[in-house]
Write a protein that holds these residues in place. Structure first.
Motif, PDB file in Angstrom:
ATOM      1  N   ARG A   8       0.974  -1.517  -0.208  1.00 28.29           N
ATOM      2  CA  ARG A   8      -0.162   0.244   0.162  1.00 28.29           C
ATOM      3  C   ARG A   8       1.366   0.865   0.392  1.00 28.29           C
ATOM      4  NH1 ARG A   8      -5.094  -0.083  -0.670  1.00 28.29           N
ATOM      5  NH2 ARG A   8      -5.579   1.541   0.965  1.00 28.29           N
ATOM      6  N   LEU A   9       0.882   2.364  -1.094  1.00 28.90           N
ATOM      7  CA  LEU A   9       1.391   3.932  -1.178  1.00 28.90           C
ATOM      8  C   LEU A   9       0.334   4.459  -0.557  1.00 28.90           C
ATOM      9  CD1 LEU A   9       3.316   3.194  -4.131  1.00 28.90           C
ATOM     10  CD2 LEU A   9       3.989   2.726  -2.495  1.00 28.90           C
ATOM     11  N   ASN A  10       0.375   5.298   0.192  1.00 29.44           N
ATOM     12  CA  ASN A  10      -0.350   6.719   0.930  1.00 29.44           C
ATOM     13  C   ASN A  10      -0.143   7.632  -1.059  1.00 29.44           C
ATOM     14  OD1 ASN A  10       2.128   8.696   0.653  1.00 29.44           O
ATOM     15  ND2 ASN A  10       2.179   7.707   2.965  1.00 29.44           N
ATOM     16  N   GLU A  11      -0.966   9.022  -0.539  1.00 28.74           N
ATOM     17  CA  GLU A  11      -1.337  10.019  -2.027  1.00 28.74           C
ATOM     18  C   GLU A  11       0.105   9.755  -1.918  1.00 28.74           C
ATOM     19  OE1 GLU A  11      -4.309  12.104  -4.030  1.00 28.74           O
ATOM     20  OE2 GLU A  11      -4.385  11.853  -1.452  1.00 28.74           O
ATOM     21  N   LYS A  12       0.697  10.511  -1.358  1.00 26.27           N
ATOM     22  CA  LYS A  12       1.889  11.001  -1.461  1.00 26.27           C
ATOM     23  C   LYS A  12       3.253  10.250  -2.227  1.00 26.27           C
ATOM     24  CE  LYS A  12       5.917  14.185   0.583  1.00 26.27           C
ATOM     25  NZ  LYS A  12       6.275  13.904   1.913  1.00 26.27           N
ATOM     26  N   MET A  13       3.253   9.377  -1.747  1.00 30.12           N
ATOM     27  CA  MET A  13       3.709   8.174  -2.180  1.00 30.12           C
ATOM     28  C   MET A  13       3.541   7.226  -3.153  1.00 30.12           C
ATOM     29  SD  MET A  13       4.944   5.554   1.395  1.00 30.12           S
ATOM     30  CE  MET A  13       5.333   3.923   0.607  1.00 30.12           C
ATOM     31  N   THR A  14       2.241   7.258  -3.486  1.00 30.52           N
ATOM     32  CA  THR A  14       1.399   7.429  -5.211  1.00 30.52           C
ATOM     33  C   THR A  14       2.157   8.466  -6.481  1.00 30.52           C
ATOM     34  OG1 THR A  14      -0.164   6.006  -4.252  1.00 30.52           O
ATOM     35  CG2 THR A  14      -0.038   6.590  -6.519  1.00 30.52           C
ATOM     36  N   LEU A  15       2.483  10.000  -5.993  1.00 33.17           N
ATOM     37  CA  LEU A  15       2.711  10.652  -6.443  1.00 33.17           C
ATOM     38  C   LEU A  15       3.636  10.555  -6.530  1.00 33.17           C
ATOM     39  CD1 LEU A  15       1.913  13.818  -7.925  1.00 33.17           C
ATOM     40  CD2 LEU A  15       2.442  14.488  -5.693  1.00 33.17           C
ATOM     41  N   GLN A  16       5.116  10.398  -5.707  1.00 35.51           N
ATOM     42  CA  GLN A  16       6.535  10.056  -6.176  1.00 35.51           C
ATOM     43  C   GLN A  16       6.221   9.022  -7.084  1.00 35.51           C
ATOM     44  OE1 GLN A  16       8.355   8.697  -3.023  1.00 35.51           O
ATOM     45  NE2 GLN A  16      10.260   8.620  -3.823  1.00 35.51           N
ATOM     46  N   PHE A  17       5.497   7.554  -7.323  1.00 33.93           N
ATOM     47  CA  PHE A  17       5.391   6.801  -7.858  1.00 33.93           C
ATOM     48  C   PHE A  17       5.283   6.978  -9.291  1.00 33.93           C
ATOM     49  CE2 PHE A  17       4.114   3.309  -9.912  1.00 33.93           C
ATOM     50  CZ  PHE A  17       4.668   1.714  -9.338  1.00 33.93           C
ATOM     51  N   VAL A  18       4.259   7.814  -9.727  1.00 31.78           N
ATOM     52  CA  VAL A  18       4.010   8.008 -10.549  1.00 31.78           C
ATOM     53  C   VAL A  18       5.075   9.050 -11.483  1.00 31.78           C
ATOM     54  CG1 VAL A  18       1.639   9.784 -12.056  1.00 31.78           C
ATOM     55  CG2 VAL A  18       1.601   8.423 -10.530  1.00 31.78           C
ATOM     56  N   GLU A  19       5.304  10.062 -11.025  1.00 32.80           N
ATOM     57  CA  GLU A  19       6.606  10.811 -11.349  1.00 32.80           C
ATOM     58  C   GLU A  19       8.351  10.323 -11.488  1.00 32.80           C
ATOM     59  OE1 GLU A  19       7.467  13.304  -8.240  1.00 32.80           O
ATOM     60  OE2 GLU A  19       5.883  14.966  -8.298  1.00 32.80           O
ATOM     61  N   LEU A  20       8.021   9.185 -11.030  1.00 31.62           N
ATOM     62  CA  LEU A  20       8.993   8.091 -11.257  1.00 31.62           C
ATOM     63  C   LEU A  20       8.873   7.107 -12.891  1.00 31.62           C
ATOM     64  CD1 LEU A  20      10.671   6.651  -7.546  1.00 31.62           C
ATOM     65  CD2 LEU A  20      11.594   8.119  -9.368  1.00 31.62           C
ATOM     66  N   TYR A  21       7.384   6.839 -12.599  1.00 35.88           N
ATOM     67  CA  TYR A  21       7.801   5.805 -13.682  1.00 35.88           C
ATOM     68  C   TYR A  21       6.840   6.812 -14.988  1.00 35.88           C
ATOM     69  CZ  TYR A  21       3.046   4.219 -16.741  1.00 35.88           C
ATOM     70  OH  TYR A  21       2.368   3.249 -17.592  1.00 35.88           O
ATOM     71  N   ARG A  22       6.525   8.215 -14.774  1.00 41.21           N
ATOM     72  CA  ARG A  22       7.143   8.796 -15.969  1.00 41.21           C
ATOM     73  C   ARG A  22       8.290   9.749 -16.279  1.00 41.21           C
ATOM     74  NH1 ARG A  22       6.240  14.685 -14.110  1.00 41.21           N
ATOM     75  NH2 ARG A  22       7.839  14.145 -13.026  1.00 41.21           N
ATOM     76  N   ASP A  23       9.245   9.109 -15.592  1.00 40.95           N
ATOM     77  CA  ASP A  23      11.178   8.916 -16.087  1.00 40.95           C
ATOM     78  C   ASP A  23      11.451   8.094 -16.944  1.00 40.95           C
ATOM     79  OD1 ASP A  23      10.769  11.858 -14.730  1.00 40.95           O
ATOM     80  OD2 ASP A  23      11.783  10.990 -13.271  1.00 40.95           O
ATOM     81  N   GLN A  24      10.599   7.327 -16.950  1.00 42.25           N
ATOM     82  CA  GLN A  24      10.829   5.926 -17.724  1.00 42.25           C
ATOM     83  C   GLN A  24       9.983   5.971 -18.364  1.00 42.25           C
ATOM     84  OE1 GLN A  24      13.320   4.137 -16.134  1.00 42.25           O
ATOM     85  NE2 GLN A  24      13.720   5.184 -14.231  1.00 42.25           N
ATOM     86  N   ARG A  25      10.847   6.645 -19.543  1.00 38.79           N
ATOM     87  CA  ARG A  25       9.685   6.661 -20.776  1.00 38.79           C
ATOM     88  C   ARG A  25       9.560   5.016 -21.652  1.00 38.79           C
ATOM     89  NH1 ARG A  25      11.942   9.897 -24.993  1.00 38.79           N
ATOM     90  NH2 ARG A  25      10.797   9.082 -26.392  1.00 38.79           N
ATOM     91  N   VAL A  26      10.662   3.925 -21.461  1.00 35.15           N
ATOM     92  CA  VAL A  26      10.072   2.976 -21.644  1.00 35.15           C
ATOM     93  C   VAL A  26       9.368   2.202 -21.532  1.00 35.15           C
ATOM     94  CG1 VAL A  26      11.340   1.741 -20.116  1.00 35.15           C
ATOM     95  CG2 VAL A  26      11.067   0.902 -22.514  1.00 35.15           C
ATOM     96  N   LEU A  27       8.752   2.419 -20.222  1.00 32.41           N
ATOM     97  CA  LEU A  27       7.849   1.740 -19.216  1.00 32.41           C
ATOM     98  C   LEU A  27       6.185   2.841 -20.167  1.00 32.41           C
ATOM     99  CD1 LEU A  27       8.108   1.665 -15.891  1.00 32.41           C
ATOM    100  CD2 LEU A  27       8.707  -0.447 -17.902  1.00 32.41           C
ATOM    101  N   TRP A  28       6.030   3.608 -20.949  1.00 33.69           N
ATOM    102  CA  TRP A  28       4.248   3.784 -21.267  1.00 33.69           C
ATOM    103  C   TRP A  28       4.895   4.615 -23.097  1.00 33.69           C
ATOM    104  CZ3 TRP A  28       4.346   8.939 -22.156  1.00 33.69           C
ATOM    105  CH2 TRP A  28       5.517   9.950 -21.619  1.00 33.69           C
ATOM    106  N   ASP A  29       5.812   5.119 -23.547  1.00 36.63           N
ATOM    107  CA  ASP A  29       5.965   5.534 -24.497  1.00 36.63           C
ATOM    108  C   ASP A  29       5.905   4.309 -25.627  1.00 36.63           C
ATOM    109  OD1 ASP A  29       6.651   7.455 -26.529  1.00 36.63           O
ATOM    110  OD2 ASP A  29       7.314   8.277 -25.809  1.00 36.63           O
ATOM    111  N   LYS A  30       4.991   4.085 -26.607  1.00 38.55           N
ATOM    112  CA  LYS A  30       5.144   2.993 -27.399  1.00 38.55           C
ATOM    113  C   LYS A  30       6.391   3.279 -28.971  1.00 38.55           C
ATOM    114  CE  LYS A  30       0.617   1.590 -26.917  1.00 38.55           C
ATOM    115  NZ  LYS A  30      -1.053   0.665 -27.519  1.00 38.55           N
ATOM    116  N   GLU A  31       6.275   5.191 -28.537  1.00 41.66           N
ATOM    117  CA  GLU A  31       7.842   5.316 -29.619  1.00 41.66           C
ATOM    118  C   GLU A  31       9.323   5.018 -28.991  1.00 41.66           C
ATOM    119  OE1 GLU A  31       5.996   6.374 -32.721  1.00 41.66           O
ATOM    120  OE2 GLU A  31       4.278   6.053 -31.930  1.00 41.66           O
ATOM    121  N   HIS A  32       8.835   4.742 -27.652  1.00 42.36           N
ATOM    122  CA  HIS A  32      10.688   4.439 -27.324  1.00 42.36           C
ATOM    123  C   HIS A  32      11.480   3.479 -27.915  1.00 42.36           C
ATOM    124  CE1 HIS A  32      13.973   3.173 -24.733  1.00 42.36           C
ATOM    125  NE2 HIS A  32      13.119   5.263 -23.949  1.00 42.36           N
TER     126      HIS A  32
END
Length: 141
Positions: A8-32
């Motif tokens: 379980r992640l609290n809201e602040k930790m989830t925000l940090q998680f999403v920011e880290l996810y954003r930085d890992q374009r290989v995970l979400w950017d199909k053009e990568h």
């Protein structure tokens, strides 16, 4: 076979998680260039897990969290869509409540990453999707 631990992640930790996810374009950017390379994706999951440094949060849990966050994001989009459609068909006198606005701290970050593609999935007509995307951006962001 390893099992995924429910971390379980609290809201602040989830925000940090999403920011880290954003930085890992290989995970979400199909053009990568490495989007389809499993080893690169696993490395990206590992980088997120290490940066979060939460006990029990490993590669399988990171992958599961991303799936859950994306699912929640799509649920929020559906609420926005339903609210926007209600407001399109009702006159100002009939509208009893304001349009739905997500309260999740991380929503706008994920929307900036995958928003256009996700909205288009909700609509059968591309022109309807484009119209509502632009209207949503004006109303909510």
């Amino acid at each position: 076979m390893s099992s995924v631990i429910n971390v379980r992640l609290n809201e602040k930790m989830t925000l940090q998680f999403v920011e880290l996810y954003r930085d890992q374009r290989v995970l979400w950017d199909k053009e990568h260039e490495a989007y389809n390379k499993r080893t690169e994706r696993l490395r990206a999951y590992r980088r997120i897990a290490e940066a979060m440094s939460v006990e029990g949060l490993g590669v399988p849990e990171v992958a599961s969290k991303i799936k859950n966050i994306r699912s929640t994001y799509l649920q929020e989009l559906k609420k926005i869509k339903d609210s926007a459609q209600r407001h399109l068909v009702q006159s100002e006198e009939e509208v009893a409540s304001a349009p739905y606005v997500p309260k999740l701290l991380w929503f706008s970050i994920l929307d900036s990453m995958i928003g256009g593609a996700a909205v288009k999935r909700l609509y059968s007509s591309p022109s309807t999707a484009d119209m509502l995307v632009s209207r949503m951006r004006r109303l909510y962001f």
